[in-house]
Design an enzyme around this catalytic site. Structure first.
Site, PDB file in Angstrom:
ATOM      1  N   ARG A  61       0.837  -1.209   0.000  1.00 63.08           N
ATOM      2  CA  ARG A  61       0.000   0.000   0.000  1.00 63.08           C
ATOM      3  C   ARG A  61       0.867   1.252   0.000  1.00 63.08           C
ATOM      4  O   ARG A  61       1.859   1.327   0.728  1.00 63.08           O
ATOM      5  CB  ARG A  61      -0.881   0.036   1.248  1.00 63.08           C
ATOM      6  CG  ARG A  61      -1.872  -1.062   1.319  1.00 63.08           C
ATOM      7  CD  ARG A  61      -2.985  -0.793   2.273  1.00 63.08           C
ATOM      8  NE  ARG A  61      -2.630  -0.135   3.522  1.00 63.08           N
ATOM      9  CZ  ARG A  61      -3.530   0.332   4.382  1.00 63.08           C
ATOM     10  NH1 ARG A  61      -4.808   0.238   4.118  1.00 63.08           N
ATOM     11  NH2 ARG A  61      -3.154   0.897   5.498  1.00 63.08           N
ATOM     12  N   THR A 113      -1.860   7.217  -0.076  1.00 72.13           N
ATOM     13  CA  THR A 113      -3.184   6.993  -0.683  1.00 72.13           C
ATOM     14  C   THR A 113      -3.843   5.702  -0.204  1.00 72.13           C
ATOM     15  O   THR A 113      -5.045   5.515  -0.427  1.00 72.13           O
ATOM     16  CB  THR A 113      -3.042   6.890  -2.210  1.00 72.13           C
ATOM     17  OG1 THR A 113      -2.215   5.733  -2.495  1.00 72.13           O
ATOM     18  CG2 THR A 113      -2.400   8.133  -2.802  1.00 72.13           C
ATOM     19  N   ASP A 146       0.538  -2.181  12.383  1.00 74.75           N
ATOM     20  CA  ASP A 146       1.017  -2.694  11.098  1.00 74.75           C
ATOM     21  C   ASP A 146       1.452  -4.158  11.281  1.00 74.75           C
ATOM     22  O   ASP A 146       2.475  -4.433  11.905  1.00 74.75           O
ATOM     23  CB  ASP A 146       2.189  -1.834  10.600  1.00 74.75           C
ATOM     24  CG  ASP A 146       2.570  -2.204   9.171  1.00 74.75           C
ATOM     25  OD1 ASP A 146       2.846  -3.402   8.910  1.00 74.75           O
ATOM     26  OD2 ASP A 146       2.568  -1.317   8.308  1.00 74.75           O
ATOM     27  N   ASP A 155       5.025  -5.187   9.918  1.00 75.53           N
ATOM     28  CA  ASP A 155       6.126  -4.634  10.721  1.00 75.53           C
ATOM     29  C   ASP A 155       6.248  -5.352  12.066  1.00 75.53           C
ATOM     30  O   ASP A 155       7.353  -5.650  12.525  1.00 75.53           O
ATOM     31  CB  ASP A 155       5.907  -3.137  10.955  1.00 75.53           C
ATOM     32  CG  ASP A 155       6.323  -2.310   9.754  1.00 75.53           C
ATOM     33  OD1 ASP A 155       7.002  -2.857   8.858  1.00 75.53           O
ATOM     34  OD2 ASP A 155       5.965  -1.123   9.699  1.00 75.53           O
TER      35      ASP A 155
HETATM   36  C1  PRP Z   1      -1.009  -4.489   4.568  1.00 70.52           C
HETATM   37  C2  PRP Z   1      -1.683  -5.814   4.865  1.00 70.52           C
HETATM   38  C3  PRP Z   1      -2.550  -6.002   3.661  1.00 70.52           C
HETATM   39  C4  PRP Z   1      -2.944  -4.600   3.297  1.00 70.52           C
HETATM   40  C5  PRP Z   1      -4.351  -4.370   3.732  1.00 70.52           C
HETATM   41  O1  PRP Z   1       0.054  -4.678   3.725  1.00 70.52           O
HETATM   42  O2  PRP Z   1      -0.784  -6.868   5.059  1.00 70.52           O
HETATM   43  O3  PRP Z   1      -1.859  -6.605   2.579  1.00 70.52           O
HETATM   44  O4  PRP Z   1      -2.052  -3.730   3.985  1.00 70.52           O
HETATM   45  O5  PRP Z   1      -4.791  -3.130   3.340  1.00 70.52           O
HETATM   46  P1  PRP Z   1      -5.937  -2.899   2.264  1.00 70.52           P
HETATM   47  O6  PRP Z   1      -7.080  -3.787   2.643  1.00 70.52           O
HETATM   48  O7  PRP Z   1      -6.267  -1.436   2.476  1.00 70.52           O
HETATM   49  O8  PRP Z   1      -5.401  -3.167   0.903  1.00 70.52           O
HETATM   50  P2  PRP Z   1       1.191  -3.573   3.456  1.00 70.52           P
HETATM   51  O9  PRP Z   1       0.875  -2.789   2.233  1.00 70.52           O
HETATM   52  O10 PRP Z   1       1.425  -2.773   4.692  1.00 70.52           O
HETATM   53  O11 PRP Z   1       2.428  -4.448   3.083  1.00 70.52           O
HETATM   54  P3  PRP Z   1       3.247  -5.534   3.943  1.00 70.52           P
HETATM   55  O12 PRP Z   1       2.366  -6.764   4.020  1.00 70.52           O
HETATM   56  O13 PRP Z   1       4.430  -5.760   3.077  1.00 70.52           O
HETATM   57  O14 PRP Z   1       3.577  -4.977   5.278  1.00 70.52           O
HETATM   58  N1  URA Z   2      -2.278  -3.033   7.172  1.00 76.78           N
HETATM   59  C1  URA Z   2      -1.922  -3.301   8.449  1.00 76.78           C
HETATM   60  O1  URA Z   2      -0.920  -3.979   8.693  1.00 76.78           O
HETATM   61  N2  URA Z   2      -2.674  -2.809   9.440  1.00 76.78           N
HETATM   62  C2  URA Z   2      -3.774  -2.067   9.215  1.00 76.78           C
HETATM   63  O2  URA Z   2      -4.445  -1.636  10.184  1.00 76.78           O
HETATM   64  C3  URA Z   2      -4.130  -1.795   7.875  1.00 76.78           C
HETATM   65  C4  URA Z   2      -3.371  -2.302   6.886  1.00 76.78           C
END
Ligand code: PRP
Ligand code: URA
Length: 211
Positions: free
Chosen positions: A105, A109, A201, A204
């Site tokens: 993400r 945005t 997150d 993380d």
């Molecule tokens: C996070 C999570 C999902 C997404 C959810 O990933 O693991 O994949 O956000 O958000 P959405 O429903 O609004 O699309 P992130 O982009 O933080 O990447 P990561 O898994 O690499 O930490």
């Molecule tokens: N991705 C995450 O890891 N946490 C949230 O709350 C939303 C998106």
């Protein structure tokens, strides 16, 4: 919240582990352990309709009419956080076929951008488990389900740990035939599209990349 197509698994051991995941003081080691427990309980619920076939075996003492899994399962973790749930699934199905979709993400945005894709051949008969712990805006799952449909998937199930009402609405609207299995439906998204109360997150916290 009771929404058609959404199953909230509320087993006491899962609720206990989810609370540990939510706690801000929980460190990486505990977070990983309880993410595994929660993932396993969700996987059990999401796979309870899989079909079995007869298998004749011999125990050390006698012949036995047993069962083996008849369905072909494909699991698609959304990178990176989906890996946490993949490890749990591999304990049940060590030889499961795995396809990867990498989505990240944009911090401003909250729109997901695809940066990686490696999928096995997917047939209409395959049972496809799409796993990502967080269903926030729903953009990541929506994109992934679209991609998998374009590759031929017909039977999919979404498994997440925490879902926001906004994300559920989006996925249900665009993919009404896809069931959602989750451990919690939280209150809302904040102005950065994070789930509230949520757990922060996930990626993380699981991978220890918080500042
Ligand atoms: C996070 C999570 C999902 C997404 C959810 O990933 O693991 O994949 O956000 O958000 P959405 O429903 O609004 O699309 P992130 O982009 O933080 O990447 P990561 O898994 O690499 O930490
Ligand atoms: N991705 C995450 O890891 N946490 C949230 O709350 C939303 C998106």
């Amino acid at each position: 919240m009771k929404t058609e197509g959404v199953t909230v698994v509320d087993h006491p051991l899962l609720v206990h582990s989810l609370t540990i995941l939510r706690k801000k003081e929980t460190g990486t080691e505990e977070f990983r352990r309880h993410a595994g427990i929660v993932s396993k309980m969700l996987i059990l619920e999401a796979t309870k309709q899989l079909t079995l076939e007869d298998e004749h075996i011999e125990t050390p003492l006698a012949p036995f009419e047993g069962k083996r899994l008849a369905d072909d399962v494909v699991v698609v973790p959304v990178l990176r956080a989906g890996l946490a749930m993949l490890f749990a699934l591999q304990d049940f199905l060590p030889s499961v076929r795995v396809g990867f979709v990498g989505l990240e993400r944009d911090e401003e945005t909250a729109i997901a951008r695809e940066y990686y894709q490696k999928l096995p051949k997917i047939f209409a008969s395959h049972k496809v488990l799409v796993i990502d712990p967080m269903l926030a805006t729903g953009g990541s799952f929506d994109d992934t389900l679209n991609l998998l449909k374009a590759k031929g998937a017909k039977h999919m199930v979404v498994i997440c740990i925490v879902a926001a009402p906004e994300g559920i609405e989006r996925v249900r609207k665009h993919h009404p035939e896809v069931p959602i299995i989750t451990a919690a439906v939280d209150e809302k998204l904040n102005d950065k599209a994070y789930i509230v109360p949520g757990l922060g997150d996930f990626g993380d916290r699981y991978f220890g990349t918080e500042l």
